[in-house]
Design an enzyme around this catalytic site. Structure first.
Site, PDB file in Angstrom:
ATOM      1  N   ARG A 158      36.244  39.762  43.317  1.00 51.05           N
ATOM      2  CA  ARG A 158      36.276  38.526  44.112  1.00 51.05           C
ATOM      3  C   ARG A 158      35.798  38.823  45.526  1.00 51.05           C
ATOM      4  NH1 ARG A 158      41.890  35.478  43.901  1.00 51.05           N
ATOM      5  NH2 ARG A 158      42.415  37.141  45.338  1.00 51.05           N
ATOM      6  N   ASP A 174      44.659  47.503  42.209  1.00 53.70           N
ATOM      7  CA  ASP A 174      45.158  48.505  43.156  1.00 53.70           C
ATOM      8  C   ASP A 174      46.437  49.156  42.642  1.00 53.70           C
ATOM      9  OD1 ASP A 174      43.110  48.218  44.931  1.00 53.70           O
ATOM     10  OD2 ASP A 174      44.174  46.847  46.264  1.00 53.70           O
TER      11      ASP A 174
HETATM   12  C1  PRP Z   1      41.497  40.533  40.240  1.00 57.56           C
HETATM   13  C2  PRP Z   1      41.975  40.311  38.830  1.00 57.56           C
HETATM   14  C3  PRP Z   1      41.025  39.261  38.322  1.00 57.56           C
HETATM   15  C4  PRP Z   1      40.766  38.439  39.562  1.00 57.56           C
HETATM   16  C5  PRP Z   1      41.559  37.175  39.465  1.00 57.56           C
HETATM   17  O1  PRP Z   1      40.400  41.343  40.296  1.00 57.56           O
HETATM   18  O2  PRP Z   1      42.015  41.469  38.056  1.00 57.56           O
HETATM   19  O3  PRP Z   1      39.818  39.782  37.815  1.00 57.56           O
HETATM   20  O4  PRP Z   1      41.211  39.215  40.674  1.00 57.56           O
HETATM   21  O5  PRP Z   1      41.307  36.335  40.539  1.00 57.56           O
HETATM   22  P1  PRP Z   1      40.587  34.933  40.374  1.00 57.56           P
HETATM   23  O6  PRP Z   1      41.287  34.230  39.256  1.00 57.56           O
HETATM   24  O7  PRP Z   1      40.845  34.277  41.705  1.00 57.56           O
HETATM   25  O8  PRP Z   1      39.142  35.133  40.108  1.00 57.56           O
HETATM   26  P2  PRP Z   1      39.798  41.844  41.694  1.00 57.56           P
HETATM   27  O9  PRP Z   1      38.757  40.891  42.178  1.00 57.56           O
HETATM   28  O10 PRP Z   1      40.924  42.121  42.642  1.00 57.56           O
HETATM   29  O11 PRP Z   1      39.033  43.161  41.296  1.00 57.56           O
HETATM   30  P3  PRP Z   1      39.639  44.591  40.912  1.00 57.56           P
HETATM   31  O12 PRP Z   1      40.381  44.438  39.606  1.00 57.56           O
HETATM   32  O13 PRP Z   1      38.432  45.442  40.772  1.00 57.56           O
HETATM   33  O14 PRP Z   1      40.555  45.028  42.037  1.00 57.56           O
HETATM   34  N1  URA Z   2      43.993  39.430  41.857  1.00 57.91           N
HETATM   35  C1  URA Z   2      45.106  40.184  41.788  1.00 57.91           C
HETATM   36  O1  URA Z   2      45.045  41.363  41.392  1.00 57.91           O
HETATM   37  N2  URA Z   2      46.268  39.620  42.139  1.00 57.91           N
HETATM   38  C2  URA Z   2      46.364  38.349  42.539  1.00 57.91           C
HETATM   39  O2  URA Z   2      47.478  37.884  42.835  1.00 57.91           O
HETATM   40  C3  URA Z   2      45.202  37.582  42.609  1.00 57.91           C
HETATM   41  C4  URA Z   2      44.023  38.151  42.250  1.00 57.91           C
END
Ligand code: PRP
Ligand code: URA
Length: 208
Positions: free
Chosen positions: A103, A202
């Protein structure tokens, strides 16, 4: 389309442990594996079966096996990868794709950075796995991409959703079945789920 909140006590117990800020990456990873396996049972309870002829050591019989092409599991990276690995422990022959999406920190819109998807999705049930359904942007992006690549039957398996994420996913495709352990209250100003469990990627990889 259906929204299935899995209220099984073991799922709810493990989710509580995952939400707790004192749970470190090792336990978080183990819990994600365990909870995914439990929830995967629910998400696959409508898989078609057929009867085949076998012989036990004592007698011939007809018995049931899964029918049709193998499932395809698509984790949204990063955090979905832990869920997909968990699925492999109970269904080691599933097809497996990778979808790298993060995101944008200011717009919260999904940004694609890696796509490697099996080419023959048409006749397979496709299950997207990602623990978090926040704004719904990443899941909606994944559904549209998979439909463009031929997927006809898509399910979404996650852990924690915000009401907005459920709404967006339903509007994106009303035929996607959603399996989730909790629909939480809301999103905060940074589009994190409240109360949620924090940043799933994370916490899983210890990159806090
Ligand atoms: C997180 C999570 C989803 C997304 C959800 O990923 O694992 O993919 O956010 O958010 P949304 O519904 O608002 O799109 P993130 O973008 O943090 O990536 P990461 O898993 O690589 O940290
Ligand atoms: N992605 C995450 O990992 N946690 C949240 O709460 C929203 C987006």
């Amino acid at each position: 389309m259906s929204v299935n909140v899995i209220t099984h006590p073991l799922v709810q117990h493990k989710l509580t442990l995952m939400r707790d800020k004192n749970t470190g990456p090792k336990d978080f990873r183990e819990l994600l594996t365990e909870i995914t396996i439990l929830m995967f049972f629910e998400a696959t309870k409508d898989l078609p079966l057929k009867e085949i002829n076998i012989e036990t050591p004592l007698k011939a019989m007809k018995s049931k096996v899964l029918e049709g092409k193998k499932l395809c599991i698509i984790p949204i990276l990063r955090a979905g990868l832990g869920m997909a690995e968990a699925v492999l422990t109970i269904m080691p022959y599933v097809k497996f794709g990778h979808l790298g999406i993060y995101r944008n920190e200011e717009t919260f819109k999904p940004v694609e950075y890696y796509v490697n998807i099996p080419y023959d999705l048409e006749e397979r049930i496709v299950i997207i796995v990602d623990p978090m359904l926040a704004t719904g942007g990443s899941a909606a992006y994944a559904v549209n991409l998979l439909k463009d690549k031929g997927a006809k039957k898509i399910k979404f398996l996650g852990l924690v959703a915000a009401p907005k994420g459920i709404d967006i996913l339903q509007k994106t495709d009303p035929y996607v079945d959603i399996y989730i352990a909790s629909i939480d209250e809301s999103l905060n100003e940074k589009a994190y789920i409240l109360p949620g469990l924090g940043d799933a990627g994370d916490r899983f990889y210890g990159t806090l």
